[in-house]
Every structure is written in structure tokens, then in C-alpha cells.
Design a protein around this motif. Structure first.
Motif, short mmCIF file in Angstrom:
data_model
loop_
_atom_site.label_atom_id
_atom_site.label_comp_id
_atom_site.label_asym_id
_atom_site.label_seq_id
_atom_site.Cartn_x
_atom_site.Cartn_y
_atom_site.Cartn_z
N PRO A 23 0.87 -1.17 -0.10
CA PRO A 23 0.11 0.06 0.16
C PRO A 23 0.96 1.27 0.01
N TYR A 24 2.02 1.39 0.78
CA TYR A 24 2.97 2.16 0.59
C TYR A 24 3.74 2.61 -0.68
N ILE A 25 4.03 1.41 -1.23
CA ILE A 25 4.65 1.72 -2.70
C ILE A 25 3.54 2.51 -3.71
N ILE A 26 2.36 1.81 -3.56
CA ILE A 26 1.37 2.27 -4.27
C ILE A 26 0.80 3.88 -4.11
N GLY A 27 0.85 4.00 -2.93
CA GLY A 27 0.65 5.46 -2.48
C GLY A 27 1.62 6.36 -2.71
N PHE A 28 2.84 5.99 -2.59
CA PHE A 28 4.13 6.86 -3.25
C PHE A 28 3.94 6.79 -4.65
N VAL A 29 3.84 5.98 -5.52
CA VAL A 29 3.63 6.13 -6.83
C VAL A 29 2.41 7.17 -7.31
N LEU A 30 1.24 6.85 -6.73
CA LEU A 30 0.14 7.80 -7.10
C LEU A 30 0.31 9.22 -6.62
N LEU A 31 1.06 9.27 -5.46
CA LEU A 31 1.39 10.84 -4.90
C LEU A 31 2.17 11.24 -5.89
N VAL A 32 3.39 10.66 -6.10
CA VAL A 32 4.31 11.14 -6.93
C VAL A 32 3.87 11.72 -8.37
N ALA A 33 2.93 10.84 -8.67
CA ALA A 33 2.18 11.09 -10.09
C ALA A 33 1.23 12.47 -10.00
N ALA A 34 0.61 12.62 -8.86
CA ALA A 34 -0.14 13.95 -8.49
C ALA A 34 0.78 15.05 -8.41
N GLU A 35 1.86 14.89 -7.78
CA GLU A 35 3.15 16.05 -7.70
C GLU A 35 3.47 16.42 -9.04
N VAL A 36 3.74 15.53 -9.96
CA VAL A 36 4.16 15.74 -11.17
C VAL A 36 3.20 16.75 -11.90
N CYS A 37 2.01 16.00 -11.94
CA CYS A 37 0.89 16.88 -12.53
C CYS A 37 0.61 18.21 -12.20
N ILE A 38 0.79 18.31 -10.65
CA ILE A 38 0.72 19.78 -10.05
C ILE A 38 1.86 20.60 -10.72
N GLY A 39 3.06 20.04 -10.88
CA GLY A 39 4.09 20.96 -11.36
C GLY A 39 4.15 21.08 -12.81
N VAL A 40 3.51 20.12 -13.42
CA VAL A 40 3.66 20.18 -15.02
C VAL A 40 2.49 21.02 -15.45
N PHE A 41 1.25 20.87 -15.02
CA PHE A 41 0.12 21.48 -15.77
C PHE A 41 -0.23 22.68 -14.86
N TYR A 42 0.31 22.98 -13.60
CA TYR A 42 0.18 24.25 -12.97
C TYR A 42 -1.18 24.69 -12.85
N PHE A 43 -2.33 23.92 -12.13
CA PHE A 43 -3.32 24.06 -11.93
C PHE A 43 -3.82 25.64 -11.51
N ASN A 44 -3.29 26.10 -10.40
CA ASN A 44 -3.37 27.45 -9.91
C ASN A 44 -2.42 27.82 -8.75
N PHE A 45 -2.10 28.85 -8.49
CA PHE A 45 -1.12 29.18 -7.54
C PHE A 45 -1.46 28.49 -6.15
N PHE A 46 -2.55 28.45 -5.59
CA PHE A 46 -2.93 27.71 -4.57
C PHE A 46 -2.52 26.41 -4.54
N ILE A 47 -2.78 25.60 -5.44
CA ILE A 47 -2.58 24.25 -5.51
C ILE A 47 -1.07 24.06 -5.57
N ARG A 48 -0.50 24.78 -6.39
CA ARG A 48 1.13 24.52 -6.76
C ARG A 48 1.79 25.00 -5.34
N ALA A 49 1.48 26.12 -4.78
CA ALA A 49 2.26 26.62 -3.99
C ALA A 49 2.05 25.84 -2.47
N TYR A 50 0.98 25.53 -2.27
CA TYR A 50 0.39 25.06 -0.82
C TYR A 50 -0.03 23.44 -0.80
N ILE A 51 -0.82 23.03 -1.64
CA ILE A 51 -1.21 21.76 -1.69
C ILE A 51 -0.14 21.04 -2.18
N GLY A 52 0.61 21.24 -2.92
CA GLY A 52 1.82 20.39 -3.35
C GLY A 52 2.91 20.42 -1.94
#
Length: 129
Positions: free
Chosen positions: A6-35
Motif C-alpha cells: 500500500p505504501y508503494i502504491i501510495g508513493f507512486v500515486l502521490l508522485v504522479a499527483a505532484e508531477v501533474c501539479i508541477g507540469v500542468f500548474y493548476f493554480n497558484f494555491f494548489i502548486r504553492a500550498y497543496i503540493g
């Protein structure tokens, strides 16, 4: 290995979310704080993927918080510049700018992690009765 999956799966999914936040730049709040909140979860899952359960879950969460604070303070000292790091990828990983708000995000991420540990343990105790 089964307990760590479960930790390995969580790691992979969360890294994917972080990459999406970094690449697609949803908005300032998400990139600066949620990330920054999510990065604490990424580190927790990564650590738990490799380290046996004998370490306290709460201790691991607090250790990651301390590590996150240390990295942020090193950013304040401009550690990437001091070390002469020119590789753009490494500069992104290390970080190049200090923000006090990041410390609050790391604390929030840790608080959610600790709450999750508490709830999971309560549910596990309840199901074992």
C-alpha cells in the motif's frame, strides 16, 4: 512485502499527483500550498516502503516533518547556490527559495498523516475484537 505494497502504491500515486501539479500548474494555491502538503505524504510513503514496521509510525511522521523543515531552512541559506548546483532537475528537487508558508504546509501534511495513523489504528483495533 505485502504490508509495504500500500505504501508503494501510495508513493507512486502521490508522485504522479505532484508531477501533474508541477507540469500542468493548476493554480497558484494548489502548486504553492497543496503540493507542499502532499510532499510530506510522498516522503512518508517512500520511507514506509523501505523501512520495517518496528519504527513508530508517529515517529516517522515527525521525523519527516523535521527533515522537511531542515530542507526549507537550507533553502533559506541558498544551499543549491552554495554547493554550486547547476543541474536544473537537482535545483528543483532541492529547492531554491525559502517560504515560511511552506513550514505550515509541511505541518499540515504531518497533521493529516498523524490523523490517518490514529484512525487506521482505531479501525484495526475495532476489527480485531
Amino acid at each position: 512485502m505485502k504490508a509495504r505494497l500500500p505504501y508503494i502504491i501510495g508513493f507512486v500515486l502521490l508522485v504522479a499527483a505532484e508531477v501533474c501539479i508541477g507540469v500542468f500548474y493548476f493554480n497558484f494555491f494548489i502548486r504553492a500550498y497543496i503540493g507542499d502538503v502532499i510532499v510530506v505524504w510522498v516522503l512518508y510513503c517512500l520511507f514506509r516502503s523501505f523501512v520495517p514496521k518496528k519504527f513508530s509510525s508517529y515517529g516517522v511522521a515527525l521525523g519527516i516533518l523535521a527533515f522537511s523543515f531542515a530542507v526549507e531552512f537550507l533553502q533559506k541559506l541558498r544551499i543549491a547556490d552554495v554547493l554550486g548546483i547547476e543541474n536544473q532537475f537537482l535545483r528543483i528537487i532541492i529547492g531554491t527559495s525559502y517560504a515560511a508558508e511552506d513550514l505550515l504546509c509541511y505541518a499540515a501534511g504531518t497533521a493529516v498523516t498523524i490523523l490517518e495513523i490514529f484512525i487506521f489504528r482505531k479501525l484495526a483495533r475495532r476489527s480485531s475484537k
